[in-house]
Design a protein around this motif. Structure first.
Motif, short mmCIF file in Angstrom:
data_model
loop_
_atom_site.label_atom_id
_atom_site.label_comp_id
_atom_site.label_asym_id
_atom_site.label_seq_id
_atom_site.Cartn_x
_atom_site.Cartn_y
_atom_site.Cartn_z
N GLY A 20 0.83 -1.20 0.00
CA GLY A 20 0.00 0.00 0.00
C GLY A 20 0.86 1.24 0.00
O GLY A 20 2.09 1.16 0.06
N LYS A 21 0.21 2.38 -0.08
CA LYS A 21 0.94 3.64 -0.05
C LYS A 21 1.49 3.89 1.36
O LYS A 21 1.04 3.28 2.33
CB LYS A 21 0.03 4.79 -0.48
CG LYS A 21 -0.40 4.72 -1.95
CD LYS A 21 -1.15 5.97 -2.39
CE LYS A 21 -0.18 7.12 -2.63
NZ LYS A 21 -0.88 8.32 -3.17
N PRO A 22 2.47 4.79 1.48
CA PRO A 22 2.96 5.13 2.82
C PRO A 22 1.81 5.60 3.71
O PRO A 22 0.88 6.28 3.26
CB PRO A 22 3.94 6.28 2.54
CG PRO A 22 4.40 6.04 1.13
CD PRO A 22 3.20 5.50 0.41
N ASN A 23 1.86 5.21 4.98
CA ASN A 23 0.86 5.59 5.98
C ASN A 23 -0.50 4.92 5.78
O ASN A 23 -1.50 5.37 6.32
CB ASN A 23 0.65 7.12 6.03
CG ASN A 23 1.73 7.82 6.83
OD1 ASN A 23 2.65 7.19 7.35
ND2 ASN A 23 1.64 9.12 6.92
N ALA A 24 -0.53 3.83 5.01
CA ALA A 24 -1.80 3.12 4.82
C ALA A 24 -2.16 2.28 6.04
O ALA A 24 -3.29 1.80 6.15
CB ALA A 24 -1.74 2.23 3.57
N GLY A 25 -1.21 2.08 6.95
CA GLY A 25 -1.48 1.31 8.16
C GLY A 25 -0.87 -0.08 8.17
O GLY A 25 -1.27 -0.94 8.95
N LYS A 26 0.12 -0.30 7.30
CA LYS A 26 0.71 -1.65 7.18
C LYS A 26 1.44 -2.07 8.45
O LYS A 26 1.26 -3.20 8.92
CB LYS A 26 1.65 -1.69 5.97
CG LYS A 26 0.96 -1.41 4.64
CD LYS A 26 1.92 -1.48 3.46
CE LYS A 26 3.02 -0.45 3.53
NZ LYS A 26 2.50 0.95 3.49
N SER A 27 2.26 -1.20 8.98
CA SER A 27 3.03 -1.56 10.18
C SER A 27 2.12 -1.79 11.38
O SER A 27 2.33 -2.71 12.19
CB SER A 27 4.06 -0.47 10.50
OG SER A 27 5.01 -0.34 9.47
N THR A 28 1.09 -0.97 11.51
CA THR A 28 0.13 -1.14 12.60
C THR A 28 -0.61 -2.46 12.46
O THR A 28 -0.84 -3.17 13.44
CB THR A 28 -0.87 0.03 12.62
OG1 THR A 28 -0.15 1.26 12.70
CG2 THR A 28 -1.80 -0.08 13.81
N LEU A 29 -0.95 -2.81 11.22
CA LEU A 29 -1.63 -4.09 10.99
C LEU A 29 -0.72 -5.26 11.33
O LEU A 29 -1.15 -6.23 11.97
CB LEU A 29 -2.09 -4.19 9.54
CG LEU A 29 -2.78 -5.50 9.14
CD1 LEU A 29 -4.03 -5.76 9.99
CD2 LEU A 29 -3.14 -5.49 7.66
N LEU A 30 0.54 -5.19 10.91
CA LEU A 30 1.48 -6.27 11.23
C LEU A 30 1.58 -6.44 12.74
O LEU A 30 1.58 -7.56 13.25
CB LEU A 30 2.86 -5.97 10.64
CG LEU A 30 3.93 -7.04 10.90
CD1 LEU A 30 3.63 -8.30 10.10
CD2 LEU A 30 5.32 -6.52 10.56
N SER A 31 1.65 -5.33 13.46
CA SER A 31 1.74 -5.38 14.91
C SER A 31 0.48 -5.99 15.53
O SER A 31 0.55 -6.72 16.52
CB SER A 31 1.96 -3.97 15.46
OG SER A 31 2.07 -3.98 16.85
N ALA A 32 -0.69 -5.68 14.93
CA ALA A 32 -1.95 -6.20 15.46
C ALA A 32 -2.13 -7.69 15.17
O ALA A 32 -2.74 -8.41 15.96
CB ALA A 32 -3.12 -5.41 14.87
N LEU A 33 -1.60 -8.15 14.05
CA LEU A 33 -1.78 -9.55 13.65
C LEU A 33 -0.73 -10.48 14.26
O LEU A 33 -0.96 -11.68 14.39
CB LEU A 33 -1.71 -9.68 12.12
CG LEU A 33 -2.84 -9.04 11.31
CD1 LEU A 33 -2.55 -9.19 9.82
CD2 LEU A 33 -4.18 -9.67 11.65
N THR A 34 0.44 -9.93 14.59
CA THR A 34 1.56 -10.75 15.04
C THR A 34 2.18 -10.13 16.29
O THR A 34 1.71 -9.11 16.80
CB THR A 34 2.64 -10.85 13.94
OG1 THR A 34 3.33 -9.59 13.84
CG2 THR A 34 2.02 -11.19 12.58
N ARG A 35 3.27 -10.74 16.73
CA ARG A 35 4.00 -10.18 17.87
C ARG A 35 5.14 -9.28 17.44
O ARG A 35 5.97 -8.87 18.25
CB ARG A 35 4.54 -11.31 18.75
CG ARG A 35 3.44 -12.13 19.41
CD ARG A 35 4.01 -13.23 20.29
NE ARG A 35 2.95 -14.00 20.92
CZ ARG A 35 3.17 -15.04 21.71
NH1 ARG A 35 4.41 -15.43 21.95
NH2 ARG A 35 2.16 -15.68 22.25
N ALA A 36 5.18 -9.00 16.15
CA ALA A 36 6.23 -8.12 15.63
C ALA A 36 6.05 -6.71 16.19
O ALA A 36 4.93 -6.28 16.49
CB ALA A 36 6.20 -8.08 14.11
#
Length: 199
Positions: A20-36
Motif C-alpha cells: 500500500g501507499k505510505p501511511n496506509a497502516g501496514k506496520s500497525t496491521l502487522l503489529s496487530a496480527l503478530t507479535r512483531a
C-alpha cells in the motif's frame, strides 16, 4: 587459487506481503496480527526494510507476514527506493493491499489502489497474478458501520472486481475484521501449490 563473487538472494521471505501507499497502516496491521514490533509513526517511509511477523490462527495454522515499505507513484522507475521495495513483493505468495478510508493527503482510496497496481504491473506484470486481498483500513475513523459497507461496495463497483476477490473492512486499532482477514489469507494460501514460485 580461484576467486569468485557470489550473490545469494532469498526468493521467498513470507507467505503474505502487506502492500500500500505510505501511511496506509501496514506496520500497525502487522503489529496487530503478530507479535512483531515494527516502528510505527505518522510520517511516510517509517518502514525502510521488510518487517516480518508470524500470525497464529490456531496451533496448527501459522502465516508469515511481511510489512513491505510503502510504495509511491513512480516506484517502478525507481522513485522512493521503488525497485528495492517492489522486489520484496515478488518474494511473497499472497498480497494484502491496504487502502485507507480517509487518506491523510486528501487523495482518493480507489485511485490510490489503481496507482499501486499500476506500479506493480510496470515493474513485473506477473505480480498482478498473485492472489490479492483488498483491506479497507482504518474503518474506526468512520462514524457509522454502514459507511464501511458503502466503501467496500464502492471499491468493488469502481474497480469492477470479480466476486471471488475479497474486499474486507478492517481496523487495527479496534481489531475489527482481523480474524476474517487471516482466514481469507489462509484460504488463498491453501489453494496454492506448495511449490508455487515466488516470482
Amino acid at each position: 587459487g580461484e576467486e569468485k563473487t557470489l550473490r545469494l538472494e532469498l526468493k521467498l521471505i513470507a507467505d503474505v506481503g502487506l502492500v500500500g501507499k505510505p501511511n496506509a497502516g501496514k506496520s500497525t496491521l502487522l503489529s496487530a496480527l503478530t507479535r512483531a514490533t515494527p516502528k510505527i509513526a505518522d510520517y511516510p517511509f517509517t518502514t525502510l526494510s521488510p518487517q516480518l511477523g508470524i500470525a497464529e490462527l490456531d496451533p496448527a495454522r501459522r502465516i508469515v507476514i511481511a510489512d513491505i515499505p510503502g510504495l509511491i507513484e513512480g516506484a517502478a522507475h525507481g522513485a522512493g527506493l521503488g525497485h528495492e521495495f517492489l522486489r520484496h513483493i515478488e518474494r511473497t505468495r499472497v498480497i494484502i493491499h491496504l487502502i485507507e478510508v480517509e487518506p491523510t493527503d486528501g487523495s482518493d482510496l480507489v485511485e490510490n489502489y489503481r496507482i499501486i497496481r499500476s506500479e506493480l504491473e510496470q515493474y513485473a506484470s506477473a505480480l498482478l497474478d498473485k492472489p490479492e486481498i483488498i483491506a479497507v483500513s482504518k474503518v474506526d475513523l468512520l462514524l457509522e458501520e454502514a459507511d464501511a459497507a458503502a466503501l467496500v461496495a464502492r471499491v468493488r463497483t469502481e474497480l469492477r472486481l470479480d466476486p471471488d476477490v475479497d474486499v474486507l473492512p478492517i481496523s487495527s486499532a479496534t481489531r475489527t475484521g482481523l480474524t476474517p482477514l487471516l482466514e481469507a489469507c489462509w484460504k488463498r494460501l491453501a489453494a496454492l501449490p506448495q511449490d508455487t514460485p515466488s516470482n
